[in-house]
Design a protein around this motif. Sequence first.
Motif, mmCIF file in Angstrom:
data_model
loop_
_atom_site.group_PDB
_atom_site.id
_atom_site.type_symbol
_atom_site.label_atom_id
_atom_site.label_comp_id
_atom_site.label_asym_id
_atom_site.label_seq_id
_atom_site.Cartn_x
_atom_site.Cartn_y
_atom_site.Cartn_z
ATOM 1 N N PHE A 1 -5.323 -3.263 -2.215
ATOM 2 C CA PHE A 1 -6.364 -2.240 -2.248
ATOM 3 C C PHE A 1 -6.542 -1.684 -3.654
ATOM 4 C CE2 PHE A 1 -4.435 -2.307 1.959
ATOM 5 C CZ PHE A 1 -5.539 -2.622 2.733
ATOM 6 N N THR B 1 0.827 -1.216 0.000
ATOM 7 C CA THR B 1 0.000 0.000 0.000
ATOM 8 C C THR B 1 0.855 1.257 0.000
ATOM 9 O OG1 THR B 1 -0.176 -0.207 2.408
ATOM 10 C CG2 THR B 1 -1.976 -1.082 1.104
ATOM 11 N N THR C 1 -15.470 -4.057 2.512
ATOM 12 C CA THR C 1 -14.472 -3.034 2.210
ATOM 13 C C THR C 1 -14.560 -2.571 0.768
ATOM 14 O OG1 THR C 1 -12.976 -3.977 3.862
ATOM 15 C CG2 THR C 1 -12.017 -2.497 2.225
ATOM 16 N N ASN C 2 -14.598 -3.516 -0.176
ATOM 17 C CA ASN C 2 -14.626 -3.139 -1.588
ATOM 18 C C ASN C 2 -15.916 -2.415 -1.956
ATOM 19 O OD1 ASN C 2 -12.097 -4.156 -2.221
ATOM 20 N ND2 ASN C 2 -12.869 -6.187 -2.713
#
Length: 424
Positions: A112, A64, A377-378
Amino acid sequence: MSAAVLSIVVLAVIFVVATSRSVNMGVLALTAAFAVGLGAAGMSQADVLAGFPADIFLILVGLTFMFGFAQHNGTIDWIVAAGMRLVRGRVAAAPWIFFVLTAALISVGALFAVAIVAPLAIPFARRYAIDQLMMGLMVVHGALAGAFSPISVYGSFIAGYLRGQDLPISPLPLFLGPFAFNLVIGVLVYVFLGGRELLGRRVDTEALASGDQPGDGAPASGPQRLGAYQALTLAGLLLLAVLSVATDLDTGVVALSIGALFALLAPADSKRALDGVSWSVMLLICGILTYINVLETAGAVDYVSEAITSIGAPLLAVLLLCYLAGVTSAVASSLGIIGVAVALAVPFLEQGSVSPIAFTVALAVAATVVDVSPFSTNGALVLANVPEVDRDAMYRRMLGYAGVVVVAGPGLAWLTFLAPASLA
């Protein structure tokens, strides 16, 4: 109450409290790991801490952090513009550009990827009158399609865990199974949510590359050409993919090293890249995995496996596990749920009545295909990028779609991967 039963009850309480009170599940899991581990399972503090997945934490931080530079310096924007030029500005191809881009990013380690692509895809959809739900679903299913590559966080975690349990695992089926499943869903989403209506429409690719785009939103920030900084960033992403595949170097170490190089070259971007690291998600995943170690030590794995085995119908047992993983993942961490489910199934799989590879692929699909839920989350990342004026309607549509997927997805995953393997 035995330590095994207590640890399972506490896990259920963690999920209920975390989702109903909007508390980070990782915080509760870490706290519970010490409480249950020291109090009921007879573990020492060192034993509990030994379950903390330092390797996964390093991978998440490194990836990330590195991708934060690509997101902020325009490299991702350039990739999108290059993709549109490749298809000569055809609007009908745009959802597939974002599908492939998200799949490619997550397959080389960008956990992510949705967070990177959604801020580009949703405004693009609004600007060019593409259904925002269709675009958001294409981004999420693209991520799920590439999520289990051998060098992704999901793929490396599952493969490493099963190898540690001396169970057979083949990285190729684990990658191709979810990829094909989500590709089919992507086709259905595209067809039924307006993809055919986009045929024949085109985008001015030069305007897209320069950021001079029509519409109601702010101009995009895509660079006119690939500058030296962006070229170096792109080279760094490719280097990560090559080293992760061709060497035994830890993916997290490689990503963090490349990120450190970027930080030295562009200190101003370093803080933004570091701020973009989602520490809350790191805590969630690491907390759940730490508690898994306590579950195993307390005997919960053997307890549940014996209960599943006692059903007397292996296919029914794994179907129940798939639905358990799917329903729970719709409101929680997919990676954490997969870890719990695989851990619970290990003794059961060791008996050989169900193919470990087929089970793992089915479970991977069942636990992730529900990530379109606005509570996951997505799904939340997609919803967050929808303009406020459209957000309520988008929320209701996402919730309806997620309900269908939660009901049908795990069963279809079981039917697609496990039933044929068991009959063969």
